[in-house]
Write an enzyme that holds these catalytic residues in place. Structure first.
Site: not given
Ligand SMILES: *Cc1c(COP(=O)(O)O)cnc(C)c1O
Length: 491
Positions: A133, A127-130
């Site tokens: 993060m 997911a793009f949150k990587d």
């Protein structure tokens, strides 16, 4: 580069200018506002030209150094090089280059315009949150080592944020993660992703309750200020400024990859929930990146679409919040939205303070300019390029099917919301880039519903549900939670 709170009075802002490192480990400003730079760094045409040749990591370095002016260049260069490597973003689709980090794929080129997908979900949790993060993990390790300090991240997740945080912080010196999730409420895939981590600094706590119980526990522990200070508790939620800045980079990258000269413009459509992702696009635009439109795509939880259509911001009660098949956008209020409203009201912190006080007391505000409204600033929304649209479960299924049939790829449910809304805003001559915020394997239940078959799983994820799991189950009890944290931090 200095930072101020969206609710700072001019006196307090002048008294407490903050540096990037000062706000790195924190969340809200002490006055309850969100941090923003006192002014946006501007990017020249010559810089954009030079940046066309850079790798993703080099581009990230160039953009971050404009914001993190208190981190030495050499350290920032090493951090970005370590973060944005093909080894970390190795889940690219066949035919897409992992070395690009966020490869573009043209879906459609025709009379209506060009529709492009920018893959942001090739990192470890799909997911793009990587994207943000992973950088945060390396920044935290760097900052903590410098001050010989430690940090205990305490948060609640219903899926994507928790796993992205754990994969970014696993094995990092000085950092522990205590992540609450609702027991047996996440998908089997998401549960396996988090609970199969065996790193000793990761603590998965399955709470016997729903997501709101988890969030209430986080609030209760965080409101105990002395406990919070003694145990060095921090958060990594989407209001964290470093996360927002890390996301600015891929808007530049998408623009540079989709154009050949700076006289061209592009638009972006962003599957939106807490307004963190699209807020980064707004910042890129304010820095001078030639973005035409920023289109917020929501699901049935359409708080943002309502605002961009009407000027009325009305947060929902939890009983009014739908559980949808694009669950990472199931929000009742958009926690980063204050950053945009501050800009919309001319960076007037007193006014921002009043409006968000009204959100707490009256559940929202109205900037439509109608008789009795709270203001008429909605008329300026167009100047910032914002537009919006909304998608439903039926739209999601239809879009997943259509994209699979026409272009031969399977997109996830959140990206499907984006594609559905993007198609309503395409324009000839201005490529429309849809941000792909997750890979389909993460939300397989809906893929099966749409296509009658499983989504492909990237290599290494085939048997993830069969791996041994490491977690504890706990009732929603604040004292037991505190005891658990004390025991495992030794503080
Ligand atoms: C978090 C998330 C979103 C929403 O992003 P915001 O920054 O909260 O607007 C959209 N799609 C996916 C898959 C996500 O994980």
């Amino acid at each position: 580069m200095h930072y101020v709170s969206t609710r700072a009075t001019s006196a307090s802002a002048a008294r407490n200018p903050q540096l990037f490192s000062d706000i790195l480990l924190g969340g809200l400003a002490p006055d309850g506002g969100l941090y923003l730079p006192t002014e946006y760094p501007q990017v020249t045409g010559a810089e954009l030209d030079a940046w066309r040749k850079l790798s993703y990591a080099e581009l990230a370095y160039e953009i971050l150094r404009k914001f993190a002016t208190d981190i030495p260049d050499a350290a920032l260069k090493a951090l970005t090089a370590r973060t944005y490597t093909p080894e970390v973003y190795r889940n690219a689709r066949a035919g897409e280059s992992a070395a690009e980090i966020t490869p573009l794929r043209v879906l459609e080129e025709g009379e209506r315009g060009t529709l492009v997908l920018q893959a942001l979900s090739n990192g470890p949790t799909l997911a793009f949150k990587d994207m943000a993060m992973q950088l945060l993990g390396n920044l935290f390790e760097y900052a903590l080592a410098k001050n010989n300090d430690e940090l205990n991240i305490f948060g609640a997740t219903s899926g994507d944020t928790g796993s992205a945080a754990e994969y970014a912080m696993r094995g990092k010196r000085g950092v522990r993660v205590f992540m609450l999730s609702p027991h047996k409420k996440m998908s089997a895939f998401q549960t396996a992703q988090m609970f199969s981590l065996q790193d000793p600094n990761i603590f998965n706590i399955a709470v016997e309750g729903v997501f709101d119980d988890c969030q209430d526990l986080v609030k209760a522990v965080s409101n105990d200020l002395s406990f919070k200070a003694r145990h060095k508790i921090g958060t990594v939620n989407s209001i964290n400024w470093a996360r927002v800045v890390a996301q600015v980079v891929y808007y530049f990258r998408g623009y540079l990859a989709a154009t050949t000269t700076n006289s061209q413009k592009v638009s972006f459509t962003v599957p939106s929930g807490n307004f963190g992702n699209i807020c980064a696009g707004h910042i890129a635009r304010m820095m001078g990146l030639p973005i035409d439109k920023l289109v917020a795509a929501t699901n049935e939880n359409d708080v943002l679409d309502e605002f961009f259509r009407t000027g009325v911001y009305r947060v929902r009660k939890s009983s009014e919040t739908f559980h949808t098949s694009s669950p990472s956008m199931d929000i009742s209020k958009a926690s980063n939205f204050e950053r945009f409203v501050y800009e919309l009201v001319g960076r007037d912190a007193d006014r921002t303070h009043d409006l968000f006080r009204k959100v707490e007391t009256h559940g929202g505000f109205d900037l439509s300019g109608a008789p009795g409204s709270d203001g008429d600033e909605y008329q300026h929304v167009g100047k910032f390029g914002f537009q919006s649209g909304r998608s439903t479960h039926a739209d999601r299924l239809a879009t997943i099917r259509d994209v699979a049939a026409k272009y031969g790829i399977v997109i996830d449910t959140h990206t499907a919301d984006g594609v559905k809304v993007a198609r309503e805003h395409m324009q000839p001559g201005v490529p429309m880039i849809v941000l792909e915020t997750a890979l389909a394997a993460k939300f397989n239940e809906t893929i099966v519903e749409a296509l009658g078959k499983d989504a492909d799983r990237p290599a290494g994820f085939e048997n993830i549900e069969a791996l041994p799991q490491r977690f504890v189950v706990m009732p929603p009890d604040v004292d037991r939670m505190k005891a658990y944290i004390s025991e495992h931090t030794g503080l």
